[in-house]
Structures are given as structure tokens and as C-alpha cells.
Design an enzyme around this catalytic site. Structure first.
Site, PDB file in Angstrom:
ATOM      1  N   GLY A  74       0.733  -1.124  -0.015  1.00  0.00           N
ATOM      2  CA  GLY A  74      -0.045  -0.140   0.025  1.00  0.00           C
ATOM      3  C   GLY A  74       0.855   1.316   0.155  1.00  0.00           C
ATOM      4  O   GLY A  74       0.322   2.057  -0.664  1.00  0.00           O
ATOM      5  N   ASN A 158      -6.773   4.796   9.419  1.00  0.00           N
ATOM      6  CA  ASN A 158      -6.397   3.519   9.947  1.00  0.00           C
ATOM      7  C   ASN A 158      -6.515   3.478  11.433  1.00  0.00           C
ATOM      8  O   ASN A 158      -6.576   2.288  11.975  1.00  0.00           O
ATOM      9  CB  ASN A 158      -5.006   3.163   9.576  1.00  0.00           C
ATOM     10  N   GLN A 186      -7.518   0.790   4.006  1.00  0.00           N
ATOM     11  CA  GLN A 186      -8.390   0.314   5.224  1.00  0.00           C
ATOM     12  C   GLN A 186      -9.800   0.035   4.657  1.00  0.00           C
ATOM     13  O   GLN A 186     -10.374  -0.799   5.534  1.00  0.00           O
ATOM     14  CB  GLN A 186      -8.129   1.189   6.443  1.00  0.00           C
ATOM     15  N   SER A 206      -3.908  -2.540  -0.318  1.00  0.00           N
ATOM     16  CA  SER A 206      -2.826  -3.337   0.163  1.00  0.00           C
ATOM     17  C   SER A 206      -3.287  -4.727   0.183  1.00  0.00           C
ATOM     18  O   SER A 206      -4.428  -4.816   0.937  1.00  0.00           O
ATOM     19  CB  SER A 206      -2.230  -2.736   1.314  1.00  0.00           C
ATOM     20  N   GLY A 207      -2.429  -5.785  -0.316  1.00  0.00           N
ATOM     21  CA  GLY A 207      -3.024  -7.223   0.168  1.00  0.00           C
ATOM     22  C   GLY A 207      -2.916  -7.535   1.602  1.00  0.00           C
ATOM     23  O   GLY A 207      -4.259  -8.248   1.786  1.00  0.00           O
ATOM     24  N   HIS A 208      -2.212  -7.053   2.224  1.00  0.00           N
ATOM     25  CA  HIS A 208      -2.360  -7.841   3.692  1.00  0.00           C
ATOM     26  C   HIS A 208      -3.310  -7.178   4.613  1.00  0.00           C
ATOM     27  O   HIS A 208      -3.475  -7.668   5.862  1.00  0.00           O
ATOM     28  CB  HIS A 208      -0.762  -7.801   4.405  1.00  0.00           C
ATOM     29  N   THR A 243      10.166  -7.450 -11.668  1.00  0.00           N
ATOM     30  CA  THR A 243       9.371  -8.792 -12.020  1.00  0.00           C
ATOM     31  C   THR A 243       8.227  -8.732 -11.053  1.00  0.00           C
ATOM     32  O   THR A 243       8.586  -8.621  -9.820  1.00  0.00           O
ATOM     33  CB  THR A 243      10.386  -9.736 -11.902  1.00  0.00           C
ATOM     34  N   CYS A 329       6.474   7.214  21.542  1.00  0.00           N
ATOM     35  CA  CYS A 329       7.614   8.002  21.122  1.00  0.00           C
ATOM     36  C   CYS A 329       9.198   7.527  21.690  1.00  0.00           C
ATOM     37  O   CYS A 329       8.956   6.633  22.727  1.00  0.00           O
ATOM     38  CB  CYS A 329       7.635   9.393  21.389  1.00  0.00           C
TER      39      CYS A 329
HETATM   40  N1  PLP Z   1      -2.134   3.413   4.166  1.00  0.00           N
HETATM   41  C1  PLP Z   1      -3.072   3.132   5.209  1.00  0.00           C
HETATM   42  C2  PLP Z   1      -4.122   3.742   5.706  1.00  0.00           C
HETATM   43  C3  PLP Z   1      -2.675   1.964   5.991  1.00  0.00           C
HETATM   44  O1  PLP Z   1      -3.267   1.552   7.059  1.00  0.00           O
HETATM   45  C4  PLP Z   1      -1.378   1.429   5.650  1.00  0.00           C
HETATM   46  C5  PLP Z   1      -0.839   0.202   6.547  1.00  0.00           C
HETATM   47  O2  PLP Z   1      -1.035   0.215   7.621  1.00  0.00           O
HETATM   48  C6  PLP Z   1      -0.589   2.069   4.613  1.00  0.00           C
HETATM   49  C7  PLP Z   1      -1.116   2.750   3.590  1.00  0.00           C
HETATM   50  C8  PLP Z   1       0.560   1.000   4.116  1.00  0.00           C
HETATM   51  O3  PLP Z   1       0.327  -0.374   3.569  1.00  0.00           O
HETATM   52  P1  PLP Z   1       1.399  -1.302   3.405  1.00  0.00           P
HETATM   53  O4  PLP Z   1       1.603  -1.835   4.944  1.00  0.00           O
HETATM   54  O5  PLP Z   1       0.829  -2.286   2.465  1.00  0.00           O
HETATM   55  O6  PLP Z   1       2.732  -0.485   2.980  1.00  0.00           O
END
Ligand code: PLP
Length: 392
Positions: A74, A158, A186, A206-208, A243, A329
Site C-alpha cells: 500500500g 487506519n 483500510q 494493500s494485500g495484507h 518482475t 515515542c
Molecule cells: N495506508 C493506510 C491507511 C494504512 O493503514 C497502511 C498500513 O497500515 C498503509 C497505507 C501502508 O500499507 P502497506 O503496509 O501495505 O505498505
């Protein structure tokens, strides 16, 4: 998943579904060929990549698979969208379009990409949000200039789950001939994400976050929208070199197909989320953050006044329950995240925040375990904080 662990952190990452793993396995074994190779073995992997592209396009209601570019995550999709669009607009306008806009609650992938553009000479404006984390249309209008190249506002946050009125924002930008990107990492798979009704030029996923593996993502690029590539190379029609991660892409395609087939999943997540919120609010001095209605069904951000959210995460972990708090932090003291700061939440509440996020596989028994452990964990931390510092 590990038995006995209650996983309530799906916004951080989600488990790979068995159907997704099964679809991927051949491409980690016999079907290993480079999809750019001309021989039959390569054509088999090419066909699998293109089938996955069609699934992603269908989930997003894109005009066709040609609008989907596969990336490594992502974050890369966000960077390609924001940096690629900004650089392209600058070049096409002979230096006139040198301004970018994002909201105050963007993920670091977008925030740091914008900061990088500033270091390269672009100007940037950050649009504030209200107490619920919503950008107001008027605030966006005020931020726009004739020199604005690209605007990036996330679909769903997120941390607090607030959903933004993306259609309204994309229209404002379209009327002014300004490119519009949304980070839907998200929201995809949790709420309907339709690029036609959202009216966006660019959309990241994003896949995960949707039960596919880590290391694969996608960017929707509307036909006719041009980007300057960030990773140069001939793959993905010259839009993203490298690739292709065939197994990951196949997994992402399968996850998108499942998301399309299981549209009712959101209603079940919402039911569980409401149970969590009701249970949390039974504890003294608790509040739910984010927008009351315009919020992801899967995301619940709650604060317990005066306590340290990071300590609560540890206390719940000892009970086998995974949730998350804002980033800590370097001094080890939890500081409110940029998202909570942007909403203006009092630090006494913001420091005591935790995020509970649901997803595929979440069930009532998880909620029961969480709500069973929570009151005691909060009370223990409150008691410890009440002790005189000499005995701590
Ligand atoms: N954007 C948002 C709103 C996310 O919550 C996240 C991951 O937590 C990302 C982007 C980044 O995705 P990735 O972990 O696949 O780089």
C-alpha cells in the site's frame, strides 16, 4: 492463527485466508516462470497475473483491468500516486503545477511522500480535520490553488476508522482540473469501494489488509491519467518496473474475489463492533473516538481517561489479546498520534486510547474474551497510577 490468541488488530495486518494460500501455492512451486517470458511456462504465470488484475478491477468497479497496476504494498501505491502525479503535472505544466495537498490524518506513506516532494521544491498544504477526523469541503477548497497538481485524502483512517466523503472531494478537484488520489488501504473489503461513484483518479490498496499476503499492493489509475513512474522499468506497461510478485498478485486477486462475493461481511463486523463499544462504554470514564456513524464497521478506537494506552495493550497481551495503541515515542511515554492530535482530542484522553480492529474470522467469542479481560486491565492500570510514586 495461534490457538488461544484473540486477534483484534486487523488494521495492522490480517491473516492469509486458506483459499488465498491455496491459490498461491502453485506459483511458489512448479509455476515459477517469469510472467514476461515468451515460452508457455511464462505464459501460464502471465495468465494468472492477468486473471488477478481482472479480479481487482472488478472489486473496484474499474472500467477495465488496464486501470490496475500491481505494486509491492500500500505504501508504494501511495507514493506512486502522489509523487508520480506531482512530478508528471510539474513536467506537463512546465513547472507551473508545483503544489500538493493532503489531509492532516494521512498515513505516513502519504505524509512522508508529500514531505519528500517539499524537499524537492514543491509547496504543500495540509488540510485540517474536525473533531471526528473529517475533512470539510470548504477547508479543502481553501487549500486549492491554480498550481495544485494533486490532492490526496484517505478514504478511511487506519486509527479511528473515520470515512471521508470522497465523492464530494473528487468532484471539487475535477471541476478545477486537479488530480485526486485516495488511500483506500483500510476501506477495501470492509465497505463498498467503487471508483466510479467515488470519482477518483487514483486509489491505493494493500494485500495484507484484506487477507492476502504482505508484499503486494495495487494502484487504480483511471484511463487517461498519467504518472511519472517511481520505479522505472518496462513491467506493468512501463508504469512500475520490477518482475511481478506472481504468487502475491494471485493471492491478492483471490482475496478481492472473496471480498466481492462476501459483501454482507461488513454487517457482521458492525454487529461485533457495536458489542465492543457497548462493553467499553460500561467502564467508567471511557469514550469512543472517530465519527459516530461515518466509520469503518471494523474499527473501534476507545479511550479510557487518564491511563496509558500502551500499558493497556501490554496488560491485554498478557491475557492473549492483541490490540494496538498509538505509536510510542522514543522516551517510552505514549504520545498521542498525529491523527488524534489533528482531531484536537485532549491528551488526557488521547494517551489512553486503544484501537480494536476486526476482520475475517472475528467472532463473538473474541469479543467475549476481550470484554471479559478489559475492565480488570483498565482498573489495574488505574490503581497502579494512583499509587504514590515512591512505591512505583
Ligand atoms: N495506508 C493506510 C491507511 C494504512 O493503514 C497502511 C498500513 O497500515 C498503509 C497505507 C501502508 O500499507 P502497506 O503496509 O501495505 O505498505
Amino acid at each position: 492463527m495461534t490457538p488461544d490468541v484473540v486477534y483484534l488488530d486487523h488494521n495492522a495486518t490480517s491473516p492469509v485466508r486458506p483459499e488465498v494460500l491455496e491459490a498461491m501455492l502453485p506459483f511458489l512451486k512448479d509455476d515459477f516462470a517469469n510472467p514476461n517470458s515468451a515460452y508457455a511456462l511464462g505464459q501460464r504465470t502471465r495468465a494468472a497475473v492477468e486473471a488477478a488484475r481482472a479480479h481487482v478491477a472488478r472489486l473496484l468497479n474499474a472500467s477495465g483491468p488496464d486501470e490496475i497496476v500491481f505494486t509491492s504494498c500500500g505504501s508504494e501505491s501511495d507514493v506512486l500516486a502522489v509523487v508520480g502525479a506531482a512530478r508528471q503535472a510539474l513536467r506537463a505544466s512546465r513547472g507551473k503545477k508545483n503544489h500538493v495537498v493532503c489531509s492532516a490524518i494521512e498515513h505516513d506513506a502519504v505524509r512522508l511522500a508529500v514531505r519528500g516532494l517539499e524537499a524537492d521544491g514543491f509547496e504543500a498544504t495540509t488540510v485540517p480535520v474536525d473533531e471526528y477526523g473529517r475533512v470539510e469541503a470548504q477547508a479543502l477548497c481553501r487549500a486549492l490553488r491554480p498550481s495544485t497538481a494533486i490532492v490526496s485524502i484517505m478514504h478511511a483512517n487506519n486509527e479511528i476508522g473515520t470515512l471521508e466523503p470522497i465523492r464530494e472531494f473528487s468532484q471539487i478537484c475535477r471541476e478545477r482540473d486537479i488530480g485526486f488520489h485516495t488511500d483506500a488501504v483500510q476501506s477495501v473489503g470492509k465497505v463498498p469501494v467503487d471508483v466510479q461513484s467515488l470519482g477518483v483518479d487514483l486509489l491505493s490498496l494493500s494485500g495484507h489488509k484484506i487477507n492476502a499476503p504482505k508484499g503486494v499492493g495495487a494502484l487504480f489509475i483511471r484511463r487517461g491519467v498519467r504518472l511519472s513512474p517511481v520505479i522505472t522499468g518496462h513491467q506493468e506497461k512501463n508504469r512500475r518496473g520490477g518482475t511481478e510478485n506472481v504468487a502475491g498478485i494471485v493471492g491478492l486477486g483471490r482475496a478481492c474475489r472473496l471480498a466481492l462475493e462476501e459483501v454482507s461481511h461488513g454487517a457482521e463486523l458492525l454487529r461485533l463492533r457495536r458489542r465492543i463499544e457497548e462493553g467499553c462504554l460500561r467502564i467508567a470514564e471511557a469514550r469512543v473516538n472517530g465519527h459516530p456513524t461515518e466509520r469503518l464497521p471494523s474499527t473501534c478506537h476507545v479511550s479510557f481517561r487518564g491511563i496509558d494506552g500502551a500499558a493497556l495493550v501490554v496488560a491485554l497481551d498478557l491475557e492473549g489479546i492483541c490490540v494496538s495503541s498509538g505509536p510510542a515515542c522514543s522516551t517510552g511515554v505514549s504520545e498521542p498520534s498525529h491523527v488524534l492530535r489533528a482531531t484536537g482530542l485532549d491528551p488526557v484522553w488521547a494517551r489512553g486510547g486503544i484501537r480494536v480492529s476486526l476482520g475475517w474470522g472475528s467472532r463473538d467469542s473474541d469479543v467475549d474474551r476481550f470484554l471479559g479481560a478489559l475492565p480488570h486491565a483498565v482498573e489495574k492500570i488505574r490503581q497502579a497510577q494512583r499509587l504514590p510514586s515512591s512505591v512505583l
